[in-house]
Design an enzyme around this catalytic site. Structure first.
Site, PDB file in Angstrom:
ATOM      1  N   ARG A  62    -111.953 -25.430  -9.326  1.00  0.00           N
ATOM      2  CA  ARG A  62    -111.639 -24.871  -9.324  1.00  0.00           C
ATOM      3  C   ARG A  62    -113.247 -24.564  -8.786  1.00  0.00           C
ATOM      4  O   ARG A  62    -113.285 -23.096  -7.998  1.00  0.00           O
ATOM      5  CB  ARG A  62    -110.924 -23.724 -10.007  1.00  0.00           C
ATOM      6  CG  ARG A  62    -109.707 -24.310  -9.988  1.00  0.00           C
ATOM      7  CD  ARG A  62    -108.980 -23.213 -11.577  1.00  0.00           C
ATOM      8  NE  ARG A  62    -109.079 -22.175 -11.611  1.00  0.00           N
ATOM      9  CZ  ARG A  62    -108.880 -21.690 -12.755  1.00  0.00           C
ATOM     10  NH1 ARG A  62    -109.157 -22.105 -13.821  1.00  0.00           N
ATOM     11  NH2 ARG A  62    -108.923 -19.874 -12.618  1.00  0.00           N
ATOM     12  N   ASN A  95    -111.784 -12.764 -15.226  1.00  0.00           N
ATOM     13  CA  ASN A  95    -111.765 -14.215 -14.224  1.00  0.00           C
ATOM     14  C   ASN A  95    -113.147 -15.025 -14.575  1.00  0.00           C
ATOM     15  O   ASN A  95    -113.641 -15.029 -15.308  1.00  0.00           O
ATOM     16  CB  ASN A  95    -111.611 -13.135 -12.553  1.00  0.00           C
ATOM     17  CG  ASN A  95    -111.055 -12.356 -12.761  1.00  0.00           C
ATOM     18  OD1 ASN A  95    -109.708 -12.645 -13.505  1.00  0.00           O
ATOM     19  ND2 ASN A  95    -111.043 -11.938 -11.311  1.00  0.00           N
ATOM     20  N   HIS A 112    -113.286 -14.815 -20.896  1.00  0.00           N
ATOM     21  CA  HIS A 112    -112.262 -15.621 -20.869  1.00  0.00           C
ATOM     22  C   HIS A 112    -113.370 -16.111 -20.323  1.00  0.00           C
ATOM     23  O   HIS A 112    -112.826 -17.913 -19.755  1.00  0.00           O
ATOM     24  CB  HIS A 112    -111.014 -16.130 -20.411  1.00  0.00           C
ATOM     25  CG  HIS A 112    -110.293 -14.829 -21.177  1.00  0.00           C
ATOM     26  ND1 HIS A 112    -109.039 -14.588 -19.926  1.00  0.00           N
ATOM     27  CD2 HIS A 112    -109.792 -14.517 -21.636  1.00  0.00           C
ATOM     28  CE1 HIS A 112    -108.525 -13.945 -20.646  1.00  0.00           C
ATOM     29  NE2 HIS A 112    -108.913 -14.235 -21.931  1.00  0.00           N
ATOM     30  N   CYS A 120    -121.364 -27.642 -24.595  1.00  0.00           N
ATOM     31  CA  CYS A 120    -121.700 -28.416 -25.052  1.00  0.00           C
ATOM     32  C   CYS A 120    -120.691 -28.849 -26.178  1.00  0.00           C
ATOM     33  O   CYS A 120    -120.478 -27.911 -27.269  1.00  0.00           O
ATOM     34  CB  CYS A 120    -122.995 -29.278 -25.387  1.00  0.00           C
ATOM     35  SG  CYS A 120    -123.080 -30.344 -26.130  1.00  0.00           S
ATOM     36  N   LEU A 205    -101.788  -4.160  -7.083  1.00  0.00           N
ATOM     37  CA  LEU A 205    -100.787  -4.172  -6.208  1.00  0.00           C
ATOM     38  C   LEU A 205     -99.027  -3.679  -6.532  1.00  0.00           C
ATOM     39  O   LEU A 205     -98.893  -3.181  -5.925  1.00  0.00           O
ATOM     40  CB  LEU A 205    -100.820  -5.147  -5.892  1.00  0.00           C
ATOM     41  CG  LEU A 205    -100.499  -5.844  -4.354  1.00  0.00           C
ATOM     42  CD1 LEU A 205    -100.907  -5.171  -3.168  1.00  0.00           C
ATOM     43  CD2 LEU A 205    -100.509  -7.181  -4.534  1.00  0.00           C
ATOM     44  N   ALA A 222    -106.343  -4.247  -4.107  1.00  0.00           N
ATOM     45  CA  ALA A 222    -108.057  -3.460  -4.206  1.00  0.00           C
ATOM     46  C   ALA A 222    -108.762  -2.884  -3.996  1.00  0.00           C
ATOM     47  O   ALA A 222    -109.325  -2.350  -4.003  1.00  0.00           O
ATOM     48  CB  ALA A 222    -108.542  -4.871  -6.104  1.00  0.00           C
TER      49      ALA A 222
HETATM   50  P1  OAD Z   1    -102.257 -12.082 -13.074  1.00  0.00           P
HETATM   51  O1  OAD Z   1    -101.890 -13.854 -11.968  1.00  0.00           O
HETATM   52  O2  OAD Z   1    -101.410 -12.842 -14.583  1.00  0.00           O
HETATM   53  O3  OAD Z   1    -101.968 -11.177 -12.616  1.00  0.00           O
HETATM   54  C1  OAD Z   1    -102.217 -10.939 -11.577  1.00  0.00           C
HETATM   55  C2  OAD Z   1    -102.499  -9.349 -11.323  1.00  0.00           C
HETATM   56  O4  OAD Z   1    -103.270  -8.972 -10.207  1.00  0.00           O
HETATM   57  C3  OAD Z   1    -100.657  -9.102 -11.162  1.00  0.00           C
HETATM   58  O5  OAD Z   1    -100.630  -7.683 -11.738  1.00  0.00           O
HETATM   59  C4  OAD Z   1    -100.705  -8.372  -9.751  1.00  0.00           C
HETATM   60  O6  OAD Z   1     -99.776  -7.335  -9.640  1.00  0.00           O
HETATM   61  C5  OAD Z   1    -102.215  -8.236  -9.085  1.00  0.00           C
HETATM   62  N1  OAD Z   1    -102.297  -7.773  -7.851  1.00  0.00           N
HETATM   63  C6  OAD Z   1    -101.876  -9.136  -7.109  1.00  0.00           C
HETATM   64  N2  OAD Z   1    -103.085  -9.008  -6.001  1.00  0.00           N
HETATM   65  C7  OAD Z   1    -103.689  -7.786  -5.794  1.00  0.00           C
HETATM   66  C8  OAD Z   1    -104.280  -7.344  -5.228  1.00  0.00           C
HETATM   67  N3  OAD Z   1    -104.894  -7.182  -4.041  1.00  0.00           N
HETATM   68  N4  OAD Z   1    -104.674  -5.917  -5.171  1.00  0.00           N
HETATM   69  C9  OAD Z   1    -104.603  -5.140  -6.614  1.00  0.00           C
HETATM   70  N5  OAD Z   1    -104.496  -6.200  -7.833  1.00  0.00           N
HETATM   71  C10 OAD Z   1    -103.896  -7.465  -7.460  1.00  0.00           C
HETATM   72  O7  OAD Z   1    -104.156 -12.473 -13.820  1.00  0.00           O
HETATM   73  P2  OAD Z   1    -104.584 -11.779 -15.196  1.00  0.00           P
HETATM   74  O8  OAD Z   1    -103.373 -10.759 -15.034  1.00  0.00           O
HETATM   75  O9  OAD Z   1    -105.694 -12.157 -14.502  1.00  0.00           O
HETATM   76  O10 OAD Z   1    -106.425 -16.329 -18.446  1.00  0.00           O
HETATM   77  O11 OAD Z   1    -104.434 -13.201 -15.794  1.00  0.00           O
HETATM   78  C11 OAD Z   1    -104.683 -13.598 -16.967  1.00  0.00           C
HETATM   79  C12 OAD Z   1    -105.410 -14.409 -17.464  1.00  0.00           C
HETATM   80  O12 OAD Z   1    -104.127 -15.067 -17.801  1.00  0.00           O
HETATM   81  C13 OAD Z   1    -106.194 -15.118 -16.979  1.00  0.00           C
HETATM   82  O13 OAD Z   1    -107.052 -14.676 -17.340  1.00  0.00           O
HETATM   83  C14 OAD Z   1    -105.943 -16.724 -17.925  1.00  0.00           C
HETATM   84  C15 OAD Z   1    -103.937 -16.692 -17.034  1.00  0.00           C
HETATM   85  O14 OAD Z   1    -104.164 -17.889 -18.029  1.00  0.00           O
HETATM   86  C16 OAD Z   1    -106.666 -17.295 -19.196  1.00  0.00           C
HETATM   87  O15 OAD Z   1    -106.831 -18.940 -18.335  1.00  0.00           O
HETATM   88  C17 OAD Z   1    -107.241 -17.487 -20.746  1.00  0.00           C
END
Ligand code: OAD
Length: 236
Positions: A62, A95, A112, A120, A205, A222
């Protein structure tokens, strides 16, 4: 929402959706990261203890993939807001990519953690890190080869929570961009902001698990919604 209301303090929370149009997979979409990999294997301390090579390789890949993506207009618009907004702004991201910084934001709080940081496990120092970790490089501070990705895993405490809650308690506007509202504590920020009297705006979205908690949800990509909203704030 009244875009002409005077704003002094804004807190912004971003999630994977803001980086989706740059080409980084989100987590919960069909075919997203959590369909490709089991959370318990690659995003928990237990998974790391069980199979460190698998986990180090997952984050090495990644981190390396960041070289193939660039910030999109949403990241750039938030950088513009940081430069031109005269009030207080706190940009909090879930992110672990570096697209906010590469888009021009200088002050980003990575709750996060970050792919380009190493933690470390021996001396607990956090170090800027670009190289792979699979070959067990020594910690630059204590020399013990016990580096791990500086990424907050499930069951661990996100960074800077006191500072984030303090900013939420005194903000006029809380804006959530591209996040599913599925992962706490970030998913609870909107309720805290409402309790503190802030307006709450969601840019996504699609409707999220948290949408009903916001005063307003604007639907769209976005890369379009965020520049438009920033222009409103700076012009209002
Ligand atoms: P998710 O994958 O759960 O959600 C992504 C969000 O972005 C969804 O609500 C989509 O509708 C939206 N989305 C997708 N494409 C988009 C676009 N082009 N414009 C606007 N919105 C869009 O990701 P997160 O909510 O960020 O944590 O996930 C939260 C946490 O869960 C992450 O930080 C990670 C994960 O497990 C850890 O790893 C601790």
């Amino acid at each position: 929402m009244d875009v002409n209301a005077k704003l002094d303090r804004i807190v912004i929370l971003t999630g994977a959706g803001i980086s989706a149009e740059s080409g980084i997979d989100t987590f919960r979409a069909a075919g997203g990261l959590w369909e490709q990999h089991r959370v318990e294997d690659v995003a928990t301390p237990e998974g790391f203890a069980r199979d460190p090579d698998l986990v180090l390789n997952f984050y090495d890949m990644r981190r390396a993939a960041l070289a193939n993506v660039v910030p999109n207009p949403a990241h750039e618009a938030l950088a513009r807001l940081e430069r031109e907004f005269s009030g207080d702004l706190l940009l909090v991201t879930q992110n672990v990519d570096d697209l906010h910084e590469r888009g021009g934001s200088a002050r980003v709080l990575h709750m996060h953690g970050e792919l380009k940081s190493a933690l470390c496990a021996s001396c607990e120092t956090r170090t800027r890190w670009e190289a792979p970790m699979l070959d067990r490089p020594p910690c630059p501070v204590c020399r013990v080869p016990s580096l791990r990705p500086d990424v907050v895993w499930f069951g661990e405490m996100p960074y800077e929570m006191d500072r984030i809650y303090r900013a939420i308690e005194s903000c006029d506007l809380f804006v959530s961009i591209g996040t599913s509202g599925a992962v706490y504590p970030a998913a609870g920020f909107v309720q805290e902001a409402r309790r503190a009297g802030a307006r709450c705006l969601e840019l996504n979205l699609d409707y999220s698990e948290g949408s009903r908690c916001f005063h307003e949800t604007r639907l769209g990509p976005a890369s379009e919604l965020v520049p438009r909203w920033v222009a409103d704030v700076l012009g209002g």
